[in-house]
Design a protein around this motif. Sequence first.
Motif, PDB file in Angstrom:
ATOM      1  N   UNK A   1       5.317  17.247 101.391  1.00  0.00           N
ATOM      2  CA  UNK A   1       4.065  16.680 101.899  1.00  0.00           C
ATOM      3  C   UNK A   1       2.888  17.122 101.051  1.00  0.00           C
ATOM      4  N   UNK A   2       1.832  16.315 101.075  1.00  0.00           N
ATOM      5  CA  UNK A   2       0.662  16.605 100.261  1.00  0.00           C
ATOM      6  C   UNK A   2      -0.174  17.721 100.889  1.00  0.00           C
ATOM      7  N   UNK A   3      -0.827  18.505 100.019  1.00  0.00           N
ATOM      8  CA  UNK A   3      -1.676  19.598 100.490  1.00  0.00           C
ATOM      9  C   UNK A   3      -3.002  19.082 101.021  1.00  0.00           C
ATOM     10  N   UNK A   4      -3.482  17.991 100.434  1.00  0.00           N
ATOM     11  CA  UNK A   4      -4.811  17.490 100.770  1.00  0.00           C
ATOM     12  C   UNK A   4      -4.890  16.020 100.376  1.00  0.00           C
ATOM     13  N   UNK A  60      -2.380   9.846 106.279  1.00  0.00           N
ATOM     14  CA  UNK A  60      -2.310  10.942 107.247  1.00  0.00           C
ATOM     15  C   UNK A  60      -0.874  11.417 107.426  1.00  0.00           C
ATOM     16  N   UNK A  61       0.066  10.482 107.409  1.00  0.00           N
ATOM     17  CA  UNK A  61       1.480  10.847 107.614  1.00  0.00           C
ATOM     18  C   UNK A  61       2.044  11.673 106.469  1.00  0.00           C
ATOM     19  N   UNK A  62       1.408  11.623 105.318  1.00  0.00           N
ATOM     20  CA  UNK A  62       1.915  12.336 104.148  1.00  0.00           C
ATOM     21  C   UNK A  62       1.324  13.741 103.993  1.00  0.00           C
ATOM     22  N   UNK A  63       0.467  14.152 104.940  1.00  0.00           N
ATOM     23  CA  UNK A  63      -0.236  15.423 104.805  1.00  0.00           C
ATOM     24  C   UNK A  63       0.399  16.547 105.602  1.00  0.00           C
ATOM     25  N   UNK A  64       0.344  17.747 105.014  1.00  0.00           N
ATOM     26  CA  UNK A  64       0.726  18.955 105.737  1.00  0.00           C
ATOM     27  C   UNK A  64      -0.314  19.234 106.815  1.00  0.00           C
ATOM     28  N   UNK A  65       0.104  19.973 107.851  1.00  0.00           N
ATOM     29  CA  UNK A  65      -0.848  20.381 108.890  1.00  0.00           C
ATOM     30  C   UNK A  65      -1.332  21.808 108.628  1.00  0.00           C
ATOM     31  N   UNK A  66      -2.571  22.102 108.952  1.00  0.00           N
ATOM     32  CA  UNK A  66      -3.599  21.153 109.380  1.00  0.00           C
ATOM     33  C   UNK A  66      -3.961  20.208 108.241  1.00  0.00           C
ATOM     34  N   UNK A  93      -7.595  20.575 115.165  1.00  0.00           N
ATOM     35  CA  UNK A  93      -7.492  21.532 114.064  1.00  0.00           C
ATOM     36  C   UNK A  93      -7.446  20.899 112.692  1.00  0.00           C
ATOM     37  N   UNK A  94      -7.305  19.571 112.612  1.00  0.00           N
ATOM     38  CA  UNK A  94      -7.346  18.900 111.316  1.00  0.00           C
ATOM     39  C   UNK A  94      -8.769  18.938 110.766  1.00  0.00           C
ATOM     40  N   UNK A  95      -8.898  18.732 109.461  1.00  0.00           N
ATOM     41  CA  UNK A  95     -10.174  18.987 108.778  1.00  0.00           C
ATOM     42  C   UNK A  95     -10.631  17.757 107.992  1.00  0.00           C
ATOM     43  N   UNK A  96     -11.876  17.371 108.214  1.00  0.00           N
ATOM     44  CA  UNK A  96     -12.513  16.323 107.418  1.00  0.00           C
ATOM     45  C   UNK A  96     -13.618  16.974 106.596  1.00  0.00           C
ATOM     46  N   UNK A  97     -13.612  16.704 105.289  1.00  0.00           N
ATOM     47  CA  UNK A  97     -14.589  17.305 104.367  1.00  0.00           C
ATOM     48  C   UNK A  97     -15.390  16.188 103.710  1.00  0.00           C
TER      49      UNK A  97
END
Length: 483
Positions: A1-4, A60-66, A93-97
């Motif tokens: 999964x992707x880091x970001x 979103x499905x390809x991302x690591x949590x959080x 707990x997910x993060x939007x930057x």
Amino acid sequence: RADIALIGLAVMGQNLILNMNDHGFVVCAFNRTVSKVDDFLANEAKGTKVVGAQSLKEMVSKLKKPRRIILLVKAGQAVDDFIEKLVPLLDTGDIIIDGGNSEYRDTTRRCRDLKAKGILFVGSGVSGGEDGARYGPSLMPGGNKEAWPHIKTIFQGIAAKVGTGEPCCDWLHGQGKNVKIKSGVAHLGERKGTEWVVVVSKVLSRDCLSIPPSILAFAFEEWNKTELDSFLIEITANILKFQDNDGKYLLPKIKDSAGQKGTGKWTAISALEYGVPVTLIGEAVFARCLSSLKDERIQASKKLMGPQKTQFEGDKKSFLEDIRKALYASKIISYAQGFMLLRQAATEFGWTLNYGGIALMWRGGCIIRSVFLGKIKDAFDRNPELQNLLLDNFFKSAVENCQASWRRVVSTGVQAGIPMPCFTTALSFYDGYRHEMLPANLIQAQRDYFGAHTYELLANPGQFIHTNWTGHGGNVSSSSYNA
């Protein structure tokens, strides 16, 4: 999964993705125009670990949590639109930057609203332009501090490094964009001030001294070896000597009408809101506004007269050094004013800021990177409660050393009819700041005379009184009418 994940594949976004890839992070790329994702993967990102997504849901499905998602889209409604679409897809707990040039009030609002929904929001200043994004920007994250442990490794990993490898990135109390905008020292503010004092230095050298572009470029290269060593001085030298395909210098061909994205304006507005005299940056913004009136200026140039042009009769080499010193002094004022605004913002928002540390974040990657910033760090190390950079012995001595040159340049430029908004306002600020008494007492008397607004006496601070100046105006102050 992707880091970001990163949304927005303009050059800045692409370069930031490639930067993260270089540092071992797997990035998922998305763009509203999906074809740009395919083009990016097939070209710039070919051979990397970057992955793409055809929809926000797939991303979103390809991302690591959080999940960590960076938005690099146009400030304003576009940011809110993406946030609205993302929230239903995210978990607590997910993060939007937000890494765009958002107005700080929007950042504050988004942080508050998303916190209520369990989403962590970060507003991060990203300075350094396209080259910085690719090889190491200055990053100024702030917002919901719970997000910092989850993005720290990535942000400090991709940031510019200085000294013994210190990253030009750290967490800023409150909103990162607040600090970037309110300080006026990062590229949203101080850059505009420095740009204009550099521009005026060039105009003075050209119009007063008749120095050809090649020699002027050499002068800027030499200046860059002094205490003026900085990115803007460096690129100015390169721009001055750049020739077009026809062998002629390119700069005179460029339309003299400067645009803006509103970031400098926000700095000036913040300064007015909090009563901080950030005059140099304000004048820099107005100078851009004036430059945009190109058609009007063409007409005015045919009708409005200025002083007759005369040949400079002094020592050109000596006056060129005067210009360099005037530039240095004005630059000091720009930083001093910016940190005044930053200190006031900290008071307004209850922040605890490491001012020296903030200066160090801009030593590398940032458009205003300069050896100068280390001197600011030293000043706050000597006195963490320093009220103004001008009161530090180093900067006090530096301005005193430049003062005679500064005044010669301003007076010469005025006599020659050269517009110098930033040089002149910087000098006026310095003169105003160093005066124990200013003529504002007359303003207070006038306000009391026509509006019964009251005034304080020097002998009785804190006690506001009203005088019946005319004998028939009454003795009641206007503030008492609605008591």
